[in-house]
Design an enzyme around this catalytic site. Structure first.
Site, PDB file in Angstrom:
ATOM      1  N   ARG A 127      -5.542  -5.196 -10.768  1.00  0.00           N
ATOM      2  CA  ARG A 127      -5.095  -4.192 -11.738  1.00  0.00           C
ATOM      3  C   ARG A 127      -3.616  -3.919 -11.499  1.00  0.00           C
ATOM      4  O   ARG A 127      -3.237  -3.446 -10.429  1.00  0.00           O
ATOM      5  CB  ARG A 127      -5.926  -2.915 -11.581  1.00  0.00           C
ATOM      6  CG  ARG A 127      -5.605  -1.809 -12.575  1.00  0.00           C
ATOM      7  CD  ARG A 127      -6.530  -0.613 -12.363  1.00  0.00           C
ATOM      8  NE  ARG A 127      -6.291   0.456 -13.318  1.00  0.00           N
ATOM      9  CZ  ARG A 127      -5.416   1.456 -13.134  1.00  0.00           C
ATOM     10  NH1 ARG A 127      -4.699   1.519 -12.008  1.00  0.00           N
ATOM     11  NH2 ARG A 127      -5.263   2.382 -14.060  1.00  0.00           N
ATOM     12  N   LYS A 131       1.890   1.379  -5.777  1.00  0.00           N
ATOM     13  CA  LYS A 131       1.342   2.531  -5.057  1.00  0.00           C
ATOM     14  C   LYS A 131       2.357   3.132  -4.088  1.00  0.00           C
ATOM     15  O   LYS A 131       3.310   2.467  -3.653  1.00  0.00           O
ATOM     16  CB  LYS A 131       0.076   2.112  -4.292  1.00  0.00           C
ATOM     17  CG  LYS A 131      -1.132   1.844  -5.205  1.00  0.00           C
ATOM     18  CD  LYS A 131      -1.685   3.133  -5.793  1.00  0.00           C
ATOM     19  CE  LYS A 131      -2.792   2.920  -6.816  1.00  0.00           C
ATOM     20  NZ  LYS A 131      -4.036   2.466  -6.239  1.00  0.00           N
TER      21      LYS A 131
END
Length: 454
Positions: free
Chosen positions: A430, A395
């Site tokens: 994930r 991210k």
């Protein structure tokens, strides 16, 4: 016996087809057998219904459903395919040769009290059953038993061939969801997996499975900030052939397929092609048909916290009472809507939405407060017994903190975030870097998932 969850869901469907209105569902709990110990664990749940039937005709209907679903009465309190009992009937105290409600042993049975407390925690027993017991709510009796025995764990389903996952079970492993984006514009792996190259994709699937992934998350729509919106037709062109191809890979027989979409049409078609989970970043907000669609197809859904859409979410980071309270209340509200749409609680997975409508400090606060988030009090639906998914992989906030500009080089920062997620109790991670992050989860599990002496 048999497909335990599948049979429970079939029974619920039959009950509704026979005119019983389903009002509430508990979680499912796996419990050790009582009275007759030489058998496997049981799954137990409770539901609240509305019916015009009187108790004995209701019992007749429930037993007919049991018989239709293959129940054979061989050993008293022994293994069975399905068992449908009447626990309470309004405030009536029923004593009949065929039916006793409430059952005289009810208050010693945690496998009855725990799911009942999910849906009717403040209910009282009939005064004629026991004047002393009727003065206290169901949750009181559960608490009294639980202080001595906490052997039961909520469960949810990934795939009919996959093991049940027991939330908050210190002995279970973290499940790894491997990301396969079939998009040219995803922030990290855009263009990496070409939807037209089926054989290469199959090889990638085999590699992910061999490395330890238990879920494959297939996406045809980029969810990065300011991503272009695709219609369901284009999304299906990208991902439907891949779902079918994965189901042809022998090595992936026990692997759950998750579809990263917010389109109900995509959810329907991919589930019919073999998908098991819908991973909706909007928790049903971007398509009002999503939750009813998943409910009607009997599959699982990931409800992720997000505000706005990909074009507006970066500006929607104001949480006046703090990000943890804001996420807890907003996500709980979506759970409430999902349950009302008919999705059973054991088919719901929660995701706090790292990187979605949250700035850097808010993302870090979520990571360090997973346990607090799942236990947050005074929300519309308690979140503590649902499984949680965390998606910190590569991210932007990881890149900013570590100073790594290229997303594919953010594996070390991702590893730290994965470890924090597991320490907080997340059941699913994930990620992009499957082989590396499987190693991280194994190490974090060894540290944080070990059985603890209380």
């Amino acid at each position: 016996m048999g497909d335990r969850v599948g049979t429970i869901e079939a029974a619920l469907t039959r009950m509704q087809q026979e005119g019983l209105k389903l009002l509430k569902l508990s979680h499912l709990y796996e419990t050790k057998p009582m009275y007759y110990d030489d058998q496997d664990a049981f799954l137990n749940g409770a539901c609240q219904i509305e019916t015009t039937l009187e108790p004995l005709p209701l019992l007749d209907l429930l037993q007919a459903i049991e018989n239709d679903l293959g129940r054979k009465r061989v050993v008293d309190k022994g293994p069975r395919t399905i068992d449908l009992d009447i626990i309470l009937f309004n405030q009536e105290h029923i004593k009949h040769p065929r039916l006793e409600v409430p059952h005289r042993l009810m208050l010693e049975r945690e496998f009855v009290l725990r799911p009942l407390a999910d849906i009717l925690p403040d209910a009282h027993l009939p005064s004629s059953f026991s004047p002393a017991a009727s003065s206290r709510p169901i949750r009181h009796f559960l608490q009294a038993i639980s202080e001595q025995d906490t052997s039961m764990s909520p469960v949810f389903v990934l795939h009919p061939q996959s093991p049940l996952i027991r939330t908050r079970d210190a002995t279970r492993k973290t499940h790894v969801m491997a990301i396969m984006n079939l998009t040219p514009d995803s922030f990290s792996d855009g263009g990496l997996h070409a939807a037209k190259d089926i054989e290469t994709l199959k090889s990638t699937v085999r590699s992910f499975v061999a490395s330890g992934a238990t879920i494959l998350d297939i996406g045809g729509q980029s969810t990065r900030p300011r991503a272009e919106f695709l219609g369901p037709e284009e999304e299906l062109k990208r991902i439907l052939p891949i779902v079918r191809a994965i189901r042809e890979v022998k090595e992936a027989d026990g692997i759950a397929i998750s579809i990263d979409t917010f389109h109900s049409d995509v959810a329907r078609e991919t589930i019919l092609a073999g998908a098991d989970i819908i991973n909706d970043v909007s928790a049903g907000l971007l398509d009002e048909r999503m939750l009813p669609t998943v409910a009607s197809l009997g599959k699982s859904i990931v409800l992720m916290h997000m505000r706005g859409d990909f074009h507006t979410m970066t500006k929607l980071t104001d949480y006046p009472e703090g990000v943890i309270k804001g996420v807890a209340h907003e996500l709980s509200g979506r759970v409430e809507v999902a349950l009302a749409a008919g999705i059973p609680p054991w088919r719901i997975i929660l995701d706090p939405g790292l990187g979605f409508a949250k700035d850097q400090e808010q993302n870090l606060e979520v990571l360090r407060s997973v346990a607090e988030l799942r236990d947050y009090p005074d929300v519309p639906v308690p979140l503590k017994d649902f499984p949680w998914l965390m998606g910190p992989s590569r991210k932007g906030f990881v890149g900013k903190i570590t100073g790594v500009k290229e997303p594919s080089d953010r594996s070390y920062g991702t590893a730290a975030a994965v470890t924090a997620s597991i320490e907080g109790g997340a059941e699913i991670i994930r990620i992009h870097d499957v082989e590396e992050m499987v190693q991280v989860t194994k190490m974090a599990d060894a540290i944080y998932r070990r059985p603890r002496l209380c």
